[in-house]
Design an enzyme around this catalytic site. Structure first.
Site, PDB file in Angstrom:
ATOM      1  N   TYR A  46       1.070  -0.956  -0.046  1.00  0.00           N
ATOM      2  CA  TYR A  46      -0.152   0.000   0.193  1.00  0.00           C
ATOM      3  C   TYR A  46       0.776   1.498  -0.056  1.00  0.00           C
ATOM      4  CZ  TYR A  46      -3.938  -3.253   1.415  1.00  0.00           C
ATOM      5  OH  TYR A  46      -4.541  -4.034   1.079  1.00  0.00           O
ATOM      6  N   SER A  72     -13.607  -4.724   1.499  1.00  0.00           N
ATOM      7  CA  SER A  72     -15.244  -4.005   1.299  1.00  0.00           C
ATOM      8  C   SER A  72     -15.846  -4.720   0.760  1.00  0.00           C
ATOM      9  CB  SER A  72     -14.796  -4.700  -0.494  1.00  0.00           C
ATOM     10  OG  SER A  72     -14.857  -3.668  -1.681  1.00  0.00           O
ATOM     11  N   PRO A  73     -16.093  -4.512   2.468  1.00  0.00           N
ATOM     12  CA  PRO A  73     -17.622  -5.146   2.450  1.00  0.00           C
ATOM     13  C   PRO A  73     -18.927  -4.019   2.381  1.00  0.00           C
ATOM     14  CG  PRO A  73     -16.453  -4.095   4.151  1.00  0.00           C
ATOM     15  CD  PRO A  73     -15.424  -4.214   3.446  1.00  0.00           C
ATOM     16  N   ALA A 105     -18.195  -2.279  -0.865  1.00  0.00           N
ATOM     17  CA  ALA A 105     -18.197  -2.746  -2.539  1.00  0.00           C
ATOM     18  C   ALA A 105     -17.662  -0.958  -3.273  1.00  0.00           C
ATOM     19  CB  ALA A 105     -19.835  -2.773  -3.128  1.00  0.00           C
ATOM     20  N   LYS A 126     -25.339   6.807  -1.875  1.00  0.00           N
ATOM     21  CA  LYS A 126     -24.161   7.799  -2.555  1.00  0.00           C
ATOM     22  C   LYS A 126     -24.021   7.888  -4.440  1.00  0.00           C
ATOM     23  CE  LYS A 126     -20.261   7.508  -1.780  1.00  0.00           C
ATOM     24  NZ  LYS A 126     -18.766   8.280  -0.173  1.00  0.00           N
ATOM     25  N   ARG A 175     -15.020   8.992  -3.896  1.00  0.00           N
ATOM     26  CA  ARG A 175     -14.419   8.119  -4.750  1.00  0.00           C
ATOM     27  C   ARG A 175     -14.351   7.838  -6.332  1.00  0.00           C
ATOM     28  NH1 ARG A 175     -13.056   1.853  -1.705  1.00  0.00           N
ATOM     29  NH2 ARG A 175     -12.501   4.325  -0.236  1.00  0.00           N
ATOM     30  N   GLU A 219     -19.700   5.256  11.933  1.00  0.00           N
ATOM     31  CA  GLU A 219     -21.029   4.699  11.438  1.00  0.00           C
ATOM     32  C   GLU A 219     -21.229   3.077  11.601  1.00  0.00           C
ATOM     33  OE1 GLU A 219     -23.913   5.718   6.955  1.00  0.00           O
ATOM     34  OE2 GLU A 219     -21.460   6.650   7.290  1.00  0.00           O
ATOM     35  N   ASN A 220     -19.099   3.257  10.376  1.00  0.00           N
ATOM     36  CA  ASN A 220     -19.578   2.126  10.567  1.00  0.00           C
ATOM     37  C   ASN A 220     -19.124   0.750  11.542  1.00  0.00           C
ATOM     38  OD1 ASN A 220     -18.432   2.567   7.892  1.00  0.00           O
ATOM     39  ND2 ASN A 220     -16.442   2.669   7.848  1.00  0.00           N
TER      40      ASN A 220
END
Length: 324
Positions: free
Chosen positions: A54, A206-207, A209, A216, A228, A293-294
């Site tokens: 990364y 990527s839960p 997606a 959004k 993004r 929120e997550n």
């Protein structure tokens, strides 16, 4: 926050993990990234996932610098090895040489004496699997890594690794990190059954997606500014989701989430966490509000009726696979 065992191991990981793929060391400024990590820790997140590849180690450096402020034993730090880290012929893959050298490099960047979970970022068909597994076992014997896992390995590759480890008396893999969300479910057919049988937990990436499940993005509408998908640095993997049939399906899921009394993001995370074999869902965040929120999704349980309605909606996209 809730915690689950990582596969058949004794390690407890938060059901919401914080990742750093498209954010830390790349698109997100260091100050914002640090704020997200600190807020996640405050909310009970103990599972922090990164990789040497990364941004060529920058994400590891950011994560390690922030987590150094907390007791080491309170954090589960995961990183990975496989992708190129240089131009030389041995600067990639899962050879003993590359694994050993990159483990040392990750330890330096993370500023720690050990890595909790060291993962093979992909399968390496050019290196004997026995060589890879022996290297991981030796790192565990040395105390440089505590557990070993893989990412995006097939059911057959996982089964082969388990068989070799049994035959040679090596420590077993404890996790697999695949893509998994309401739209992309390929692991359900073979990977999850094999993993459940062998005590391997799924720590899925990527839960949401790539943010598509947040609702959004609208069918037939322009891509929102500052999203993004509008950023050429980070939108490569999101483009294949931007189809009207996918976005129309997501709109229906958004309405179901609102009827359930949660946000679309929390709905998507709760759905993932309710599936068999899932130890943790790894999310990215570029704002502390997203972290909050997550994290709130950890306590959300979807009823059987709601799940049935979601399955009916998702049937419209059965077999969908994005590029990642």
């Amino acid at each position: 926050m809730r915690y689950r065992k990582l596969g058949g191991s004794g390690l407890n990981v938060s059901v919401i993990g914080l990742g750093s793929w498209l954010t830390y060391g790349t698109a997100t400024e260091a100050e914002t990234a640090e704020a997200c990590i600190r807020r996640a820790y405050e909310l009970g997140v103990n599972f922090f996932d990164t990789a040497n590849a990364y941004n060529r180690g920058a994400a590891e450096e950011v994560m390690g610098r922030v987590l150094a402020d907390y007791p080491r034993e309170s954090c589960v730090i995961a990183t990975k090895v496989y992708f190129p880290m240089g131009e030389g012929p041995n600067d990639r893959g899962l050879s003993r040489k590359h694994i050993m050298e990159q483990c040392e490099a990750s330890l330096r960047r993370l500023g720690t004496d050990y890595i909790d979970l060291y993962q093979c970022h992909r399968y390496d068909p050019e290196t004997p699997l026995e060589e890879t597994l022996r290297a991981l076992d030796d790192l565990q014997a040395q105390g440089k890594i505590l557990y070993a896992g893989v990412s995006e390995w097939s059911a057959a590759q996982i089964a082969d690794a388990v068989g070799i480890a049994d035959r040679l008396g090596l420590r077993k893999l404890v996790s697999n990190q695949p893509i998994y969300n309401m739209l992309v479910r390929y692991i359900e057919k073979e990977v999850v059954p094999v993993s459940l049988r062998e005590g391997i937990g799924q720590v899925v990436f990527s839960p949401l997606a790539q943010g598509i499940l947040s609702g959004k993005y609208k069918p037939g509408s322009p891509i929102p500014a500052e999203s993004r998908a509008s950023d050429e640095r980070t939108n490569l993997w999101i483009k294949s989701y931007l189809r009207d049939d996918v976005l129309s399906c997501v709109e229906k899921l958004v309405r179901l989430a609102e009827e359930t009394g949660c946000t679309p993001t929390q709905f998507a995370l709760a759905w993932v966490l309710g599936r068999p074999g899932i130890s943790s869902a790894i999310v990215g965040a570029s704002r502390t509000a997203q972290v909050e929120e997550n994290a709130a999704a950890a306590d959300l349980n979807l009823s059987a009726d709601v799940l049935k309605k979601a399955d009916a909606i998702l049937e419209e996209l059965r077999g969908f696979l994005p590029i990642w």
